[in-house]
Enzyme design. Structure first.
Site, PDB file in Angstrom:
ATOM      1  N   ASP A  31      -9.314 -45.166 -25.286  1.00 17.68           N
ATOM      2  CA  ASP A  31      -9.262 -43.722 -25.510  1.00 17.68           C
ATOM      3  C   ASP A  31     -10.559 -43.273 -26.183  1.00 17.68           C
ATOM      4  O   ASP A  31     -11.073 -43.947 -27.074  1.00 17.68           O
ATOM      5  CB  ASP A  31      -8.053 -43.372 -26.393  1.00 17.68           C
ATOM      6  CG  ASP A  31      -7.731 -41.891 -26.356  1.00 17.68           C
ATOM      7  OD1 ASP A  31      -6.697 -41.523 -25.786  1.00 17.68           O
ATOM      8  OD2 ASP A  31      -8.533 -41.090 -26.909  1.00 17.68           O
ATOM      9  N   ILE A  32     -11.070 -42.134 -25.771  1.00 16.51           N
ATOM     10  CA  ILE A  32     -12.344 -41.641 -26.301  1.00 16.51           C
ATOM     11  C   ILE A  32     -12.202 -41.211 -27.771  1.00 16.51           C
ATOM     12  O   ILE A  32     -13.188 -41.164 -28.500  1.00 16.51           O
ATOM     13  CB  ILE A  32     -12.865 -40.473 -25.425  1.00 16.51           C
ATOM     14  CG1 ILE A  32     -14.361 -40.317 -25.556  1.00 16.51           C
ATOM     15  CG2 ILE A  32     -12.132 -39.167 -25.733  1.00 16.51           C
ATOM     16  CD1 ILE A  32     -14.991 -39.426 -24.509  1.00 16.51           C
ATOM     17  N   ASN A  88       3.260 -38.839 -22.999  1.00 19.13           N
ATOM     18  CA  ASN A  88       3.523 -37.432 -23.295  1.00 19.13           C
ATOM     19  C   ASN A  88       3.740 -36.657 -21.999  1.00 19.13           C
ATOM     20  O   ASN A  88       3.108 -36.953 -20.985  1.00 19.13           O
ATOM     21  CB  ASN A  88       2.337 -36.820 -24.054  1.00 19.13           C
ATOM     22  CG  ASN A  88       2.157 -37.444 -25.434  1.00 19.13           C
ATOM     23  OD1 ASN A  88       3.135 -37.713 -26.124  1.00 19.13           O
ATOM     24  ND2 ASN A  88       0.921 -37.682 -25.830  1.00 19.13           N
ATOM     25  N   GLU A  96      -2.287 -33.485 -22.654  1.00 18.07           N
ATOM     26  CA  GLU A  96      -3.551 -32.746 -22.473  1.00 18.07           C
ATOM     27  C   GLU A  96      -4.207 -33.044 -21.138  1.00 18.07           C
ATOM     28  O   GLU A  96      -4.909 -32.205 -20.587  1.00 18.07           O
ATOM     29  CB  GLU A  96      -4.525 -33.094 -23.610  1.00 18.07           C
ATOM     30  CG  GLU A  96      -4.096 -32.495 -24.942  1.00 18.07           C
ATOM     31  CD  GLU A  96      -4.965 -32.963 -26.096  1.00 18.07           C
ATOM     32  OE1 GLU A  96      -5.900 -33.763 -25.863  1.00 18.07           O
ATOM     33  OE2 GLU A  96      -4.676 -32.527 -27.223  1.00 18.07           O
ATOM     34  N   VAL A  97      -4.023 -34.267 -20.656  1.00 15.17           N
ATOM     35  CA  VAL A  97      -4.639 -34.649 -19.378  1.00 15.17           C
ATOM     36  C   VAL A  97      -3.522 -34.868 -18.366  1.00 15.17           C
ATOM     37  O   VAL A  97      -2.625 -35.701 -18.581  1.00 15.17           O
ATOM     38  CB  VAL A  97      -5.499 -35.926 -19.530  1.00 15.17           C
ATOM     39  CG1 VAL A  97      -6.107 -36.308 -18.193  1.00 15.17           C
ATOM     40  CG2 VAL A  97      -6.586 -35.722 -20.583  1.00 15.17           C
ATOM     41  N   HIS A 101      -0.324 -41.025 -18.102  1.00 13.28           N
ATOM     42  CA  HIS A 101      -0.962 -42.148 -18.800  1.00 13.28           C
ATOM     43  C   HIS A 101      -0.072 -42.662 -19.909  1.00 13.28           C
ATOM     44  O   HIS A 101       0.652 -41.900 -20.547  1.00 13.28           O
ATOM     45  CB  HIS A 101      -2.333 -41.741 -19.358  1.00 13.28           C
ATOM     46  CG  HIS A 101      -2.321 -40.457 -20.128  1.00 13.28           C
ATOM     47  ND1 HIS A 101      -2.335 -39.217 -19.515  1.00 13.28           N
ATOM     48  CD2 HIS A 101      -2.261 -40.205 -21.451  1.00 13.28           C
ATOM     49  CE1 HIS A 101      -2.311 -38.274 -20.432  1.00 13.28           C
ATOM     50  NE2 HIS A 101      -2.254 -38.844 -21.634  1.00 13.28           N
ATOM     51  N   HIS A 103      -0.197 -44.422 -23.518  1.00 12.24           N
ATOM     52  CA  HIS A 103      -1.035 -44.779 -24.665  1.00 12.24           C
ATOM     53  C   HIS A 103      -0.529 -46.111 -25.216  1.00 12.24           C
ATOM     54  O   HIS A 103       0.679 -46.257 -25.473  1.00 12.24           O
ATOM     55  CB  HIS A 103      -0.893 -43.756 -25.793  1.00 12.24           C
ATOM     56  CG  HIS A 103      -1.374 -42.373 -25.470  1.00 12.24           C
ATOM     57  ND1 HIS A 103      -2.578 -41.869 -25.916  1.00 12.24           N
ATOM     58  CD2 HIS A 103      -0.802 -41.369 -24.758  1.00 12.24           C
ATOM     59  CE1 HIS A 103      -2.707 -40.613 -25.511  1.00 12.24           C
ATOM     60  NE2 HIS A 103      -1.647 -40.287 -24.801  1.00 12.24           N
TER      61      HIS A 103
HETATM   62  P1  5GP Z   1      -2.415 -36.776 -23.870  1.00  6.50           P
HETATM   63  O1  5GP Z   1      -2.475 -35.848 -25.040  1.00  6.50           O
HETATM   64  O2  5GP Z   1      -2.615 -36.057 -22.569  1.00  6.50           O
HETATM   65  O3  5GP Z   1      -1.207 -37.664 -23.885  1.00  6.50           O
HETATM   66  O4  5GP Z   1      -3.623 -37.776 -24.075  1.00  6.50           O
HETATM   67  C1  5GP Z   1      -4.862 -37.618 -23.467  1.00  6.50           C
HETATM   68  C2  5GP Z   1      -5.773 -38.645 -24.093  1.00  6.50           C
HETATM   69  O5  5GP Z   1      -6.922 -38.760 -23.289  1.00  6.50           O
HETATM   70  C3  5GP Z   1      -6.261 -38.249 -25.492  1.00  6.50           C
HETATM   71  O6  5GP Z   1      -5.863 -39.260 -26.420  1.00  6.50           O
HETATM   72  C4  5GP Z   1      -7.769 -38.120 -25.354  1.00  6.50           C
HETATM   73  O7  5GP Z   1      -8.468 -38.588 -26.474  1.00  6.50           O
HETATM   74  C5  5GP Z   1      -8.044 -38.969 -24.102  1.00  6.50           C
HETATM   75  N1  5GP Z   1      -9.200 -38.520 -23.333  1.00  6.50           N
HETATM   76  C6  5GP Z   1      -9.455 -37.237 -22.939  1.00  6.50           C
HETATM   77  N2  5GP Z   1     -10.601 -37.197 -22.220  1.00  6.50           N
HETATM   78  C7  5GP Z   1     -11.063 -38.481 -22.169  1.00  6.50           C
HETATM   79  C8  5GP Z   1     -12.214 -39.073 -21.555  1.00  6.50           C
HETATM   80  O8  5GP Z   1     -13.044 -38.409 -20.929  1.00  6.50           O
HETATM   81  N3  5GP Z   1     -12.367 -40.409 -21.704  1.00  6.50           N
HETATM   82  C9  5GP Z   1     -11.449 -41.169 -22.393  1.00  6.50           C
HETATM   83  N4  5GP Z   1     -11.703 -42.490 -22.475  1.00  6.50           N
HETATM   84  N5  5GP Z   1     -10.356 -40.650 -22.980  1.00  6.50           N
HETATM   85  C10 5GP Z   1     -10.158 -39.315 -22.872  1.00  6.50           C
END
Ligand code: 5GP
Length: 116
Positions: A31-32, A88, A96-97, A101, A103
């Site tokens: 994760d970034i 999520n 958010e994405v 996915h 985690h």
């Molecule tokens: P969500 O909130 O959708 O469950 O988690 C999305 C995750 O994707 C977040 O923890 C965020 O830090 C990670 N993320 C978003 N953009 C990028 C990216 O460009 N590269 C990587 N490696 N992680 C990302």
């Protein structure tokens, strides 16, 4: 037709990411913005936006997320102490994405499951 996210570009290696595992079904990368000492995202290579979009055809790939999570947890040395797997979904879930996915977070005690 679902819209691609940045994760599709990561799968195709069009943008940089610290990929720790990839096969024909899934890709795993750091994760970034890590929320724990180990924070890895494991995603199906097929674009499925949210858990609400899952069908029976996705069972193999989504089941494989767990197999790969367990393998990575062992490799990272966090399997015995334990870790948390989180998926999520949509706004209330904090997604958010919009490419499903998992985690994988660990490397320290994670506290209560939900922030109060
Ligand atoms: P969500 O909130 O959708 O469950 O988690 C999305 C995750 O994707 C977040 O923890 C965020 O830090 C990670 N993320 C978003 N953009 C990028 C990216 O460009 N590269 C990587 N490696 N992680 C990302």
């Amino acid at each position: 037709m679902a819209e691609e996210t940045i994760f599709s570009k990561i799968i195709r290696k069009e943008i940089p990411a610290k990929i720790v595992y990839q096969d024909e079904l899934v890709t795993a990368f750091h994760d970034i913005s890590p929320q724990a000492p180990t924070h890895i995202l494991i995603i199906p290579n097929k674009l499925i936006p949210t858990v609400n979009d899952v069908t029976e055809q996705d069972e193999q790939a989504l089941g494989h997320l767990f197999v790969v999570a367990a393998k990575i947890a062992k490799e990272k040395g966090i399997a015995e102490d334990g870790y948390r797997l989180i998926v999520n979904c949509n706004r209330h879930g904090g997604q958010e994405v919009f490419h499903i996915h998992m985690h994988l977070v660990g490397g320290q005690p994670l506290g209560p499951m939900l922030a109060k």
